[in-house]
Write an enzyme that holds these catalytic residues in place. Structure first.
Site, PDB file in Angstrom:
ATOM      1  N   ASP A 137      -8.647  14.855 -13.883  1.00 47.43           N
ATOM      2  CA  ASP A 137      -8.481  13.363 -14.704  1.00 47.43           C
ATOM      3  C   ASP A 137      -7.900  13.503 -16.166  1.00 47.43           C
ATOM      4  O   ASP A 137      -8.670  14.163 -16.774  1.00 47.43           O
ATOM      5  CB  ASP A 137      -9.540  12.158 -14.523  1.00 47.43           C
ATOM      6  CG  ASP A 137      -9.204  10.893 -14.714  1.00 47.43           C
ATOM      7  OD1 ASP A 137      -8.255  10.792 -15.810  1.00 47.43           O
ATOM      8  OD2 ASP A 137      -9.549   9.928 -14.176  1.00 47.43           O
ATOM      9  N   LEU A 142     -16.095   0.713 -18.738  1.00 53.73           N
ATOM     10  CA  LEU A 142     -17.613   0.633 -18.579  1.00 53.73           C
ATOM     11  C   LEU A 142     -18.178  -0.145 -17.528  1.00 53.73           C
ATOM     12  O   LEU A 142     -19.216  -0.092 -16.857  1.00 53.73           O
ATOM     13  CB  LEU A 142     -18.328   0.341 -19.983  1.00 53.73           C
ATOM     14  CG  LEU A 142     -18.110   1.432 -20.984  1.00 53.73           C
ATOM     15  CD1 LEU A 142     -18.873   1.136 -22.164  1.00 53.73           C
ATOM     16  CD2 LEU A 142     -18.207   2.724 -20.416  1.00 53.73           C
ATOM     17  N   CYS A 158      -5.351  -2.813 -11.898  1.00 52.22           N
ATOM     18  CA  CYS A 158      -6.508  -3.365 -12.227  1.00 52.22           C
ATOM     19  C   CYS A 158      -6.532  -4.137 -13.663  1.00 52.22           C
ATOM     20  O   CYS A 158      -7.165  -5.078 -13.744  1.00 52.22           O
ATOM     21  CB  CYS A 158      -7.528  -2.383 -12.282  1.00 52.22           C
ATOM     22  SG  CYS A 158      -8.325  -1.681 -10.748  1.00 52.22           S
ATOM     23  N   GLY A 186     -12.802   3.986 -11.464  1.00 50.83           N
ATOM     24  CA  GLY A 186     -13.524   3.101 -10.565  1.00 50.83           C
ATOM     25  C   GLY A 186     -14.079   3.527  -9.268  1.00 50.83           C
ATOM     26  O   GLY A 186     -15.139   3.258  -9.018  1.00 50.83           O
ATOM     27  N   CYS A 239       6.381  13.265   9.496  1.00 54.07           N
ATOM     28  CA  CYS A 239       5.274  13.990   9.796  1.00 54.07           C
ATOM     29  C   CYS A 239       5.173  14.322  11.070  1.00 54.07           C
ATOM     30  O   CYS A 239       4.315  15.344  11.390  1.00 54.07           O
ATOM     31  CB  CYS A 239       4.072  13.112   9.343  1.00 54.07           C
ATOM     32  SG  CYS A 239       3.577  11.948  10.511  1.00 54.07           S
ATOM     33  N   CYS A 299       3.096   6.945   7.632  1.00 53.20           N
ATOM     34  CA  CYS A 299       2.924   6.218   9.025  1.00 53.20           C
ATOM     35  C   CYS A 299       2.756   4.882   9.041  1.00 53.20           C
ATOM     36  O   CYS A 299       3.205   4.116   9.576  1.00 53.20           O
ATOM     37  CB  CYS A 299       2.062   6.813  10.022  1.00 53.20           C
ATOM     38  SG  CYS A 299       2.675   8.822  10.656  1.00 53.20           S
TER      39      CYS A 299
END
Length: 493
Positions: free
Chosen positions: A203, A212, A330, A182, A389, A316
């Site tokens: 993918d 679709l 979804c 999407g 980090c 963070c």
């Protein structure tokens, strides 16, 4: 195969040489010697080439075609020496599983022969006593783009703060889009249209009818095809001037570093927390910037995480992934197609802004949007001083062994024990092959490792939520995997 021939081209023999049982289509293009050129009458034509150089360049062109397009094989035969009006000057044949890929590749090869392969032609005109040489390899202009490219990008090149300099930056850029779904479909469409020079698409999933309404690169004819390959085919038709690479597999901790090592930018267009934390950690530690986005029903956000920007990493903001099942996918929570569509377009816009050096790109802020109301909010980001980090690396905590659709899943499924961890009532009406799988309901999850000592094991449920919870309860042991989608979509042996 790229071949030069002084003899007339035999198209039937050329086609026979390309016979391939895997091919669903053989598309051929022919160039003929005609009796006019630029308004002048041609009475004779001859081709000349330094064969070793021409063949070497021709083979490079065919190798590039195999990388750009999902094809099985490509052959070219080009005439040399004297020809007569009506002769075949060049024959191009492309074999592929699908005719669209063969057609697009053949058209691209035909165009690129003139640009890249050093073959010259001498034309003799009826209105002249002497012949004139015409170099068929015209090559790009001083700005690195040929006339067709300049025309295709002419509207955006007119922008005052973009210009040819911005277009050249895009042409030199190399990006990877993880997830052709999407978010990824609209992002890919606009990146390709804008002229990003090299786009890698990763993918492992296949197109389904339920995709679709929001995954706009696909149509009904693509159902069952790998998303990365189907998307690459559609984009090649959109823009023949760029290079596209389809990686028909999901990304994992051991494969992602290799996929991002040569790119300028990553677009994370996935929709699962495991993949978002994985991509964020690996890219941060490699020093590669990421354009991130996420959607939930009608809402979404977009941002750029760049290790050089000083605004911190993904952790963070959200140090740990939420508990399994806390936020629906979804498929579970529902989504209207325009939500990922809008956020995916914003990802493409931010990628273009970043690659062209736009000073106000979202490298130190997150843009939140309610798509239906149109309300937006831009929030500045700051690094979290307690995040690892700050020491330049993200922790890359051990992640669950979640198995995504793709090649790895198909290979494991051939030898794995596939276990249904749903409740007995959920099997009612399921196909026979599912009914025959071992059934271990929630009350018996703790017995799985003792009952099934052989590895690998793939756990399956209705939507990939319970498999993650079960795997976490078992301690995420080696060789045990949680299938990320519904049991009906598990790869069959």
């Amino acid at each position: 195969m790229f071949k030069l021939s002084e003899k007339p081209i035999d198209p039937a023999a050329c086609a026979q040489a390309m016979a391939n049982e895997r091919a669903g289509a053989l598309v051929t293009f022919e160039g003929w010697v005609r009796n006019h050129n630029d308004g002048r009458q041609v009475k004779a034509l001859a081709y000349e080439a330094f064969e070793p150089m021409a063949v070497a360049e021709g083979e490079k062109l065919l190798d590039e075609a195999r990388r750009r397009f999902a094809i099985l094989d490509a052959h070219v035969v080009h005439r040399t020496g004297a020809t007569v009006i009506g002769d075949r000057a060049v024959w191009v044949g492309v074999a592929a599983e699908h005719r669209q890929e063969a057609f697009l590749a053949g058209r691209w090869i035909m165009d690129e022969i003139k640009r890249q392969v050093p073959i010259w032609k001498k034309e003799t005109y009826t209105d002249a006593q002497c012949s004139e040489w015409v170099n068929t390899a015209s090559g790009p202009g001083m700005d690195g783009m040929d006339a067709a490219e300049n025309l295709q990008y002419s509207r955006q090149v007119r922008l005052k703060d973009f210009g040819k300099e911005g277009q050249v930056k895009l042409a030199k850029a190399k990006v990877i889009v993880v997830g052709a779904e999407g978010l990824g479909c609209p992002a890919l469409q606009y990146l390709a249209a804008a002229g990003i020079g090299y786009i890698r698409i990763a993918d492992g999933d296949v197109v389904e009818v339920t995709n679709l309404h929001r995954q706009i690169l696909f149509g009904n004819s693509d159902i069952g095809r790998n998303k990365a390959e189907a998307a690459a085919g559609r984009l090649r038709d959109l823009n023949t001037h760029i290079s596209l690479e389809a990686v028909a597999d999901a990304v994992y901790e051991d494969t992602l570093p290799e996929l991002i090592k040569d790119v300028d930018l990553v677009l994370d267009c996935t929709d699962g927390f495991e993949s978002k934390y994985l991509i964020s950690d690996v890219c941060w530690n490699a020093g590669v910037p990421v354009v991130q986005a996420s959607v939930h029903q009608y809402d979404g956000w977009v941002q750029i995480v760049d290790p050089k920007a000083g605004a911190g990493c993904y952790r963070c903001q959200w140090p740990e992934a939420p508990p399994v099942g806390c936020v629906g996918t979804c498929a579970e929570a529902g989504v209207i197609g325009v939500t990922p569509g809008t956020l995916g377009v914003l990802q493409a816009a931010q990628a273009i802004a970043f690659l062209t050096g736009h000073t106000d790109a979202l490298t130190n802020a997150t843009l939140y949007m309610d798509v239906m109301s149109g309300r937006t909010q831009r929030i500045q980001r700051q690094p979290n001083p307690s995040c690892q980090c700050a020491e330049s690396t993200c922790p890359q905590e051990e992640s669950l062994n979640v198995l995504m659709p793709g090649k790895r899943a198909m290979e494991l499924a051939r030898e794995a024990t596939i276990i249904d961890i749903r409740e007995p009532r959920e099997r009612l009406g399921n196909p026979d092959w599912i009914q025959q799988l071992p059934l271990v309901p929630r009350s018996e999850w703790g017995s799985i490792l003792d009952r099934f000592p052989e590895r690998p094991i793939i756990l399956c449920c209705a939507a990939g939520v319970r498999t993650r919870a079960c795997l976490a309860m078992l301690g995420n042991p080696d060789g045990v995997y949680a299938w990320s989608k519904s049991i009906g979509e598990v790869p069959l042996r």
